[in-house]
Every structure is written in structure tokens, then in C-alpha cells.
Design a protein around this motif. Sequence first.
Motif, mmCIF file in Angstrom:
data_model
loop_
_atom_site.group_PDB
_atom_site.id
_atom_site.type_symbol
_atom_site.label_atom_id
_atom_site.label_comp_id
_atom_site.label_asym_id
_atom_site.label_seq_id
_atom_site.Cartn_x
_atom_site.Cartn_y
_atom_site.Cartn_z
ATOM 1 N N THR A 160 -42.046 2.499 -12.527
ATOM 2 C CA THR A 160 -42.996 1.428 -13.424
ATOM 3 C C THR A 160 -42.736 1.869 -14.913
ATOM 4 O OG1 THR A 160 -44.458 1.021 -11.593
ATOM 5 C CG2 THR A 160 -45.238 0.412 -13.665
ATOM 6 N N ASP A 185 -36.840 14.500 -11.870
ATOM 7 C CA ASP A 185 -36.610 13.235 -12.593
ATOM 8 C C ASP A 185 -36.718 11.923 -11.960
ATOM 9 O OD1 ASP A 185 -35.470 15.240 -14.364
ATOM 10 O OD2 ASP A 185 -33.316 15.183 -14.036
ATOM 11 N N THR A 186 -37.514 11.842 -11.111
ATOM 12 C CA THR A 186 -37.788 10.819 -10.332
ATOM 13 C C THR A 186 -38.128 9.476 -10.978
ATOM 14 O OG1 THR A 186 -39.988 11.646 -9.715
ATOM 15 C CG2 THR A 186 -38.235 11.738 -8.109
ATOM 16 N N ALA A 187 -38.897 9.523 -12.278
ATOM 17 C CA ALA A 187 -39.345 8.422 -13.128
ATOM 18 C C ALA A 187 -38.222 8.036 -13.994
ATOM 19 C CB ALA A 187 -40.563 8.939 -13.845
ATOM 20 N N VAL A 188 -37.028 8.706 -13.856
ATOM 21 C CA VAL A 188 -36.173 8.263 -15.001
ATOM 22 C C VAL A 188 -35.147 7.327 -13.895
ATOM 23 C CG1 VAL A 188 -33.929 9.009 -16.177
ATOM 24 C CG2 VAL A 188 -35.854 10.362 -15.927
ATOM 25 N N ALA A 223 -42.363 6.485 -18.065
ATOM 26 C CA ALA A 223 -42.156 5.577 -16.817
ATOM 27 C C ALA A 223 -43.085 6.516 -15.781
ATOM 28 C CB ALA A 223 -40.798 5.452 -16.536
ATOM 29 N N VAL A 224 -43.548 5.741 -14.758
ATOM 30 C CA VAL A 224 -44.148 6.513 -13.924
ATOM 31 C C VAL A 224 -43.791 6.056 -12.446
ATOM 32 C CG1 VAL A 224 -46.404 6.921 -14.960
ATOM 33 C CG2 VAL A 224 -46.074 4.805 -13.776
ATOM 34 N N THR A 225 -43.791 6.916 -11.550
ATOM 35 C CA THR A 225 -43.487 6.749 -10.139
ATOM 36 C C THR A 225 -44.272 7.441 -9.016
ATOM 37 O OG1 THR A 225 -41.537 6.474 -8.496
ATOM 38 C CG2 THR A 225 -41.559 8.339 -9.908
ATOM 39 N N GLN A 226 -44.409 7.022 -7.888
ATOM 40 C CA GLN A 226 -45.175 7.616 -6.954
ATOM 41 C C GLN A 226 -44.432 8.595 -6.180
ATOM 42 O OE1 GLN A 226 -47.977 5.319 -4.613
ATOM 43 N NE2 GLN A 226 -48.143 3.883 -6.327
ATOM 44 N N VAL A 227 -43.033 8.773 -6.528
ATOM 45 C CA VAL A 227 -42.224 9.850 -5.654
ATOM 46 C C VAL A 227 -41.977 10.879 -6.531
ATOM 47 C CG1 VAL A 227 -39.822 10.095 -5.042
ATOM 48 C CG2 VAL A 227 -40.850 7.791 -4.290
ATOM 49 N N THR A 228 -42.604 12.120 -5.811
ATOM 50 C CA THR A 228 -42.284 13.283 -6.615
ATOM 51 C C THR A 228 -40.975 13.928 -6.412
ATOM 52 O OG1 THR A 228 -43.465 14.419 -4.753
ATOM 53 C CG2 THR A 228 -44.936 13.991 -6.491
ATOM 54 N N ARG A 264 -37.068 4.458 -4.227
ATOM 55 C CA ARG A 264 -38.189 4.811 -5.228
ATOM 56 C C ARG A 264 -38.599 3.532 -6.052
ATOM 57 N NH1 ARG A 264 -34.121 7.175 -7.976
ATOM 58 N NH2 ARG A 264 -34.611 7.333 -10.298
ATOM 59 N N VAL A 265 -39.902 3.405 -6.501
ATOM 60 C CA VAL A 265 -40.400 2.439 -7.502
ATOM 61 C C VAL A 265 -40.500 2.941 -8.771
ATOM 62 C CG1 VAL A 265 -41.737 0.337 -7.787
ATOM 63 C CG2 VAL A 265 -40.864 0.683 -5.755
#
Lengths: 199, 340
Positions: free
Chosen positions: A40, B67-70, B59-64, A37-38
Motif C-alpha cells: 500500500t 524489502d517486501t514493501a518495495v 509503502a507498507v505491507t503486511q508481509v514481513t 503480497r499486497v
Amino acid sequence: MARMKFLCDAERCIECNACVTACKNEHEIPWGVNRRRVVTINDGEPGERSISVACMHCSEAPCATVCPVDCFYTTNDGVVLHDKDICIGCGYCFYACPFGAPQFPETGAFGSRGKMDKCTFCAGGPEQANSSEEYRKYGRNRLAEGKLPLCAEMCSTKALLAGDGDKVSDIFRERVMYRGAGALQWGWGVAYDKQGVKG
Amino acid sequence: MTNSRSWILVLWFLALVAAGLAPSSLTLAESGEAPAVINNPNPGADLWRAVRGHLESPAVTQVTGFDTAVLVNEQGSRWTSIRVNELVPKSREWLIFVILLLGLLYMVAGPAKLQQGESGVEVQRHNVTARFIHWFMAVIFIVLGITGLILLFGRVALIPLIGKEAFGVVASLCKETHNFVGPLFPVAIALVFFNLVRGNLYERGDIKWILKGGGFFGTGHVSAGKFNPGEKILFWLTIFLGIGISVTGYVLDFPAIAAWVVSVSPDVSQYRHLMEFSHVLHTIIAIVFIALIFGHIFLATMLVPGTLSGMTTGKVDANWAKEHHDRWYDEIEVHSDKES
């Protein structure tokens, strides 16, 4: 033997998510599972940086330490793999992992956790290399074909590097020297006002 | 070694800071105006601090997913260490200690013999409802206890014996059983609570019973109602440990609950942190609970003969009732006199 490592150059990653898509396509990963995953940071602000992250194939992997059925093993290339025939899908590796790498398809009864799935460094699993059984469980074994992980191979800005740790370090060191200072130049913010990387 | 060295480093650093502060505070006092603060942005440090989750903007991410944005979960290694280095070895030591303690109790106090022997006359102690509820809970408890202990100790105890492949099958069965039977446990807790709470409230004479050690030591007669204070302590511990183990178990079993807690609680930032916390609490409560039930089974079968039949056939010997639960015996005697 090589020691396989990933490195994501935060100065180069443009959050195109092509590594995520390439990984999903190469290994035919099911819905809800993302081996890569990416993320930002400071999205839309000055100093925005993106980092692509997957299993980092740790030297002393916490997942392997905590696994109640001891299903992890490290290959001679330093790649951390697991045996899905032994895995029970308890989720402990996900709690332990610093990088959030372990994924769980909702294949159990009532959508409970199925067997864990994670980045294999495109190195398959314990089954015979490139067998259909291995492909079904772990995806393609590119390392056995003499290729490197697809996410890094097709990264458009070459932000994501994968391969022998020494070679990856050499490439990154060369980049840092070309940039003229540290990865993100410490002190430039004070010394040169707005000419630092944040400007 | 490394620890003491790092402490020396910290002290050295503090001394340096103190030495640096002293003259600057002097000049401050002399000039009387605040010096211009040098703002030293360190983009490298800022980035890596942000990576570790110490952010002002998320933080942001496109993966749902959870805790994916961590990017870095800092507590994972600590939890791993707690499970591997504390929970597993200490649970084993604690259970061995409790078993040895019960063995010692048996050797010192011995099986409690009835002073007047068995009378041959039986009185009703537990009705069918109470017995059904008791065994309903007991079966669930034993199933959860065995499957849980296998999951906790399996890697160190069973893999060397049966190998990884076979243990993978056993552990998978244990996990599924534990996850599907577990949610029934609060039902059993609720049934036991409503069925037995009336006999387990405080009564006069309970303190005296406890001070006399329940009559195990010495020959003095100790008065008790239908349930003696020991049984009352068991009852209340069962209720409270049961609630604790149910709450933590539901969090672990149903990720949706954990996700909801994270969404409403400002103190819990990550789904994984709640899971780690619940797991540690669940294990500690479980081990204390299992030790308590070891004691309960041991008392009811070995240390005080004649007790078990109260829960199997529902009847106990009249002399057993007279000696162990005299006030309750008096009550049922009066009651049966009225009936006859």
C-alpha cells in the motif's frame, strides 16, 4: 497459445489480502514464504493505492538470465517456472528480480536458504501435472485442471486479473473507458480542481 | 542506433525547453512579478513514481521479510547485466591473461638456477607454526577458489559438458562448502598477519630490490632479508584483499548482517542493493586474489626452484638462502655461531 499475464487494477484493490491468504492455502506454502503480497502506497492519506504483486512471469526474466544453474524455463503459456531439483538456493534471482518474487524457506542448516519458491501462476512445475510430487514441491497445478490462478479467481473486487494477456487487456480497457479517461486521469487535477481522482 | 536516436530526442527536447524559456523570462523581466505556478498533479505519474520506490511516505505491507514493501527493485536488472555480461567473461579473460603472462615470464626469465649449485647443507626457514598457518590458509583458499570459480563459470563451462541435473548437484555442494568454509577465511588472515607481519615490514634496500626487478633479469646480485619485497607485496595484498573478501563474504553469507547494515546506514535503502554491491566487489576481489595466488604458486614451485621445501619440510638449501636472502642468511649464521 495464450500468453498468461497478471494485472492489478490499483483503482480497485482494497488491500484485503485475500489473494495472499488464498495462495498460501491453495499451495500449502510454509511459514515465512509469501508468493504474493499486497503493498500500500500513501497509507491512510488521500491518494492511497494498493497493489497486489507476485511473480509477473516476465518475457525476458532476469531470474532466468542470472541463475548460475539455469533452472528456469518458460512454458508455452508464457509462465516462468523453475526446477527445484536443480535450484541451489543461492538467492541471485531475488537480487535480480524487479518484483521481489523469489522466496527462500529457511530449511538449510542453521536456517540458511533452502531452494527458491515463487508464484507458479498455479501451473506447478516440471513433474507430471497434479502428481503428489508436484504438489509437494510447487503446489497445485490449476492450469492443468483448466482453471486460472486462485488469487485472481477469488479477488472480491476483481482488481487482480489473471489469464490470457489479450483478454485481461480487453477487460481493463473496458473499465478505463467506463471510467471516462486514463487509468488515473492525467490533467484532471488542473482542469477540474478537486474533482480528479485525488479529491 | 537506438542510443544515438535517443540522444537526438534529448537534444531536441532541450532545444524546445530553451525556446520556451526565452520569451517567458523576457515577460518576467518586463512585469517584474513572479507568474502563478501551475501545479499540475498527475496522479498516474505520481502513483508509478511511488511504485518505483521514489516516495515521500514509505509503502507498507503486511508481509514481513526483506524489502517486501518495495514494489519495483530498479537495480536488479543492472546487476544481472553486470554479472552476466561483465563479471563472467572478463574474469575468464583476466585469468587467461595472467596465466599467459606467467608463461611468458617463465620463457624469458626461466627457472632461476643457483649459481653455486646446491650445497647439501640445509638451514631452517619456516618453523612448524608458520607452516601450519600457511597451509591452513592455503587449503581454505583453494577450496573457496575452486568452489567459487565453479559457481561463477559453471553455467557457461560445465552445464554444456555434464548437463543441468548433474551440475545442480555439483553447484549445490559448492555453494554449501563455500558458505561453511568461507567464514574461516578471516581467521586464517588474522593468523597469517600476526605470524608473518614482523618480517614483512619495510627495510632498507627494498626499493633497490624492486628497481632491479628482483634479479630475474640480468645476473646482478640482489640483496634481500628474510622476505624480499616481492614477498612483502604478496603479504600485504593478501591481508588487504583478504579483509575485503571477508567483509563482502560475511555480508553475502549472513543476511542478518546485511539487514543490520541497511537498518543503520542512511545510504543503503534496500537489502538487495547491498547484496548486489557486495557480490560484484566479492567477485572482483576474488579474481584478482586468485591471479595473485597463481603468481605465488608459480614463483614458489617453477620459477625459483628450492623455495617450496621451505614450506614443506621447513628447510632450504644454504646456497639458496645465500643467493636469494643473503641478509637473512647472515643473520641466522651469526645466530648459529653464537649457539655453537
